[in-house]
Motif scaffolding. Sequence first.
Motif, PDB file in Angstrom:
ATOM      1  N   ARG A   2       0.744  -1.135   0.018  1.00 44.02           N
ATOM      2  CA  ARG A   2       0.021  -0.188  -0.076  1.00 44.02           C
ATOM      3  C   ARG A   2       0.881   1.306   0.146  1.00 44.02           C
ATOM      4  NH1 ARG A   2      -5.489  -0.950   1.220  1.00 44.02           N
ATOM      5  NH2 ARG A   2      -5.816  -3.007   1.933  1.00 44.02           N
ATOM      6  N   PRO A   4       1.456   5.044   0.949  1.00 44.28           N
ATOM      7  CA  PRO A   4       0.721   5.974   1.332  1.00 44.28           C
ATOM      8  C   PRO A   4       0.457   7.268   0.264  1.00 44.28           C
ATOM      9  CG  PRO A   4       2.826   5.673   2.124  1.00 44.28           C
ATOM     10  CD  PRO A   4       2.867   4.816   1.186  1.00 44.28           C
ATOM     11  N   ARG A   5      -0.282   8.209   0.605  1.00 42.87           N
ATOM     12  CA  ARG A   5      -0.720   9.245  -0.394  1.00 42.87           C
ATOM     13  C   ARG A   5       0.658  10.351  -0.478  1.00 42.87           C
ATOM     14  NH1 ARG A   5      -5.644  12.358  -1.886  1.00 42.87           N
ATOM     15  NH2 ARG A   5      -5.118  14.273  -1.591  1.00 42.87           N
ATOM     16  N   PHE A   6       0.723  10.507  -1.653  1.00 44.11           N
ATOM     17  CA  PHE A   6       2.092  11.377  -1.680  1.00 44.11           C
ATOM     18  C   PHE A   6       1.386  12.832  -1.798  1.00 44.11           C
ATOM     19  CE2 PHE A   6       6.188  11.632  -4.192  1.00 44.11           C
ATOM     20  CZ  PHE A   6       6.610  13.080  -3.648  1.00 44.11           C
ATOM     21  N   GLU A   7       1.375  13.225  -0.787  1.00 43.85           N
ATOM     22  CA  GLU A   7       0.307  14.402  -0.416  1.00 43.85           C
ATOM     23  C   GLU A   7       0.688  15.588  -1.534  1.00 43.85           C
ATOM     24  OE1 GLU A   7      -2.259  14.880   1.177  1.00 43.85           O
ATOM     25  OE2 GLU A   7      -1.928  13.251   2.665  1.00 43.85           O
ATOM     26  N   ARG A  10       0.094  14.785  -5.232  1.00 41.99           N
ATOM     27  CA  ARG A  10      -1.290  14.508  -5.295  1.00 41.99           C
ATOM     28  C   ARG A  10      -1.946  15.991  -5.743  1.00 41.99           C
ATOM     29  NH1 ARG A  10      -4.757  12.681  -7.758  1.00 41.99           N
ATOM     30  NH2 ARG A  10      -2.976  12.016  -8.874  1.00 41.99           N
ATOM     31  N   TRP A  11      -1.532  17.016  -4.526  1.00 44.01           N
ATOM     32  CA  TRP A  11      -1.957  18.391  -4.682  1.00 44.01           C
ATOM     33  C   TRP A  11      -1.463  19.053  -6.193  1.00 44.01           C
ATOM     34  CZ3 TRP A  11      -4.632  21.954  -2.004  1.00 44.01           C
ATOM     35  CH2 TRP A  11      -4.302  23.522  -2.377  1.00 44.01           C
ATOM     36  N   GLY A 113       7.835   7.788   1.222  1.00 49.84           N
ATOM     37  CA  GLY A 113       6.621   6.755   0.726  1.00 49.84           C
ATOM     38  C   GLY A 113       6.681   5.492   0.350  1.00 49.84           C
ATOM     39  N   HIS A 337       3.227  19.351   3.769  1.00 46.82           N
ATOM     40  CA  HIS A 337       3.504  18.121   2.652  1.00 46.82           C
ATOM     41  C   HIS A 337       4.962  17.837   2.996  1.00 46.82           C
ATOM     42  CE1 HIS A 337       0.076  19.265  -0.397  1.00 46.82           C
ATOM     43  NE2 HIS A 337      -0.137  18.870   0.797  1.00 46.82           N
TER      44      HIS A 337
END
Length: 372
Positions: A2, A4-7, A10-11, A113, A337
Motif C-alpha cells: 500500500r 501512502p498518499r504522496f500529498e 497529489r496536490w 512513501g 507536505h
Amino acid sequence: MRFPRFEMERWQSAWEHEVDCNLAESGIHPVTPGDYLSEQECRQLLDIRLGYPQTNGTLRLRKAISALYPGAGPANVLVTTGTSEANLVASLLTMEPGDDAVLMLPNYMQIWGLVRALGGNVQAFPLLEDRHWAPDLEQLERVTTSRTRLIAVCNPNNPTGAVLSAEEMAAIVQMAEKSGAWLLSDEVYRGAELDGTLTPSFWSLYDKVLVTCGLSKAFALPGLRVGWILAASEQIERAWSYRDYTTIAISPASDFLASQALQPEKRQVLFERNRKILKLNLAILEDWVKKHAEIFALIRPKAGAIAYLRYDLDIPSETLAERLRQEAGLLLVPGTHFQMGNFLRIGFGCESEQLRDGLGRFDRFLQGLARA
Ligand SMILES: Cc1ncc(COP(=O)(O)O)c(C=O)c1O
C-alpha cells in the motif's frame, strides 16, 4: 503493498493545470527542442523511428551521463523514466520489509512513501533552520543503527535549496560506512546553483552509493522524462532487471534529445539560460519578502527554483494553501507536505511575469486578511 498518499504530488497533479497562477512547480520554465537543437539535429529528430530503444539507455546517452561524473563509465548508468523511477528502482533494490531507512527532512517525500510501501521503517534527521538548513548530524548518528539499510539525502535539497558542505557529506558517508547502509543521494537539482558552483556529487565517495538524477530541474527538460541511477556496475545490472517490470524503456526521441542536451557546450548554454532566470526571479521574490518582513522569513536557497518561506500567521499551512488556491487562484505547496508547520514552498523558476502575478495575488489576499 500500500502506497501512502504522496500529498504534494497529489496536490500538484490535481490543481497545477486548474489554477490561474501555479507557483507550486519546482522546476525552471521548460525549454523547447528548437531552443537547443541545430536545424540538422531537428531534422534528425524528425527521422527517429519510434520503436523500443536499448532499454537501459543507448550507449550514446549513458556515455553522455557518465561523463558528468569523474571515474564513471556507461556501465555505471541505468537510464530511467525521470528521477522518480530512478528513486523507485533504487528503493526496490535496497529495501526489504522490516528494514530501517534514515531520511533527511524536509525532503521530496517520494522515498519516504516508497520505504513505507515496501514495509520499511522511516527514521529522520532534520535540516536545521537556525543553522541555515545544515543537517543535524548528531541526530543522524542517534538514529543510524546496524538495522539501517538505507540513508537517503536530497542534495541540493527540495524544498530548502540548501547544499551540503564537503564536511557534512563526509560525515554522512562515514555514518553509512559505519552501519553498512546504502547511501541514496537524489541530486536532481545539481547544476541549478545560483552562484554557478556545481554541487559535488556523492558519486565515488562510497562503494554503496546510489546517485539518482535526471533532466527535469537543472536542465529544464521535465517533459523528456529522462532520469538515471549511477552506481557500481553490479548494482546497475540488478537495477536494470527491475525496469523490465516498471516502464521497460524511455522513448527514443527522449533518448536523442537528452543526449543532445548533455553535450558539454549545450549543457553550458542551458545551465546559463536557467541560472539567469533563477537569479532574476529570486531577486523579485526576495524584494517581496523584504516588504513583508513582519510575516515572512526566508533563508536564501543556494540551488534550485524553490524557496521555503516561514510565515507568521495564525493559519495552518494546509488551510492557508487551500485558501490561496480558492480565493486567490494561486497554487503554493504547504509545509505540511514536508511534515512541517508554518511554511510555504514557492516556485520561482517560471517566467518573471507569472511570479509577479502570483506575488500580487498573495498581496491582495494578505490585504483581505488584514481587513478581516
Ligand atoms: C528531489 C526530487 N526528486 C525527484 C523528483 C521527480 O523528478 P522527475 O520529474 O525527474 O521524475 C522531484 C520532482 O519534483 C524532486 O524534487
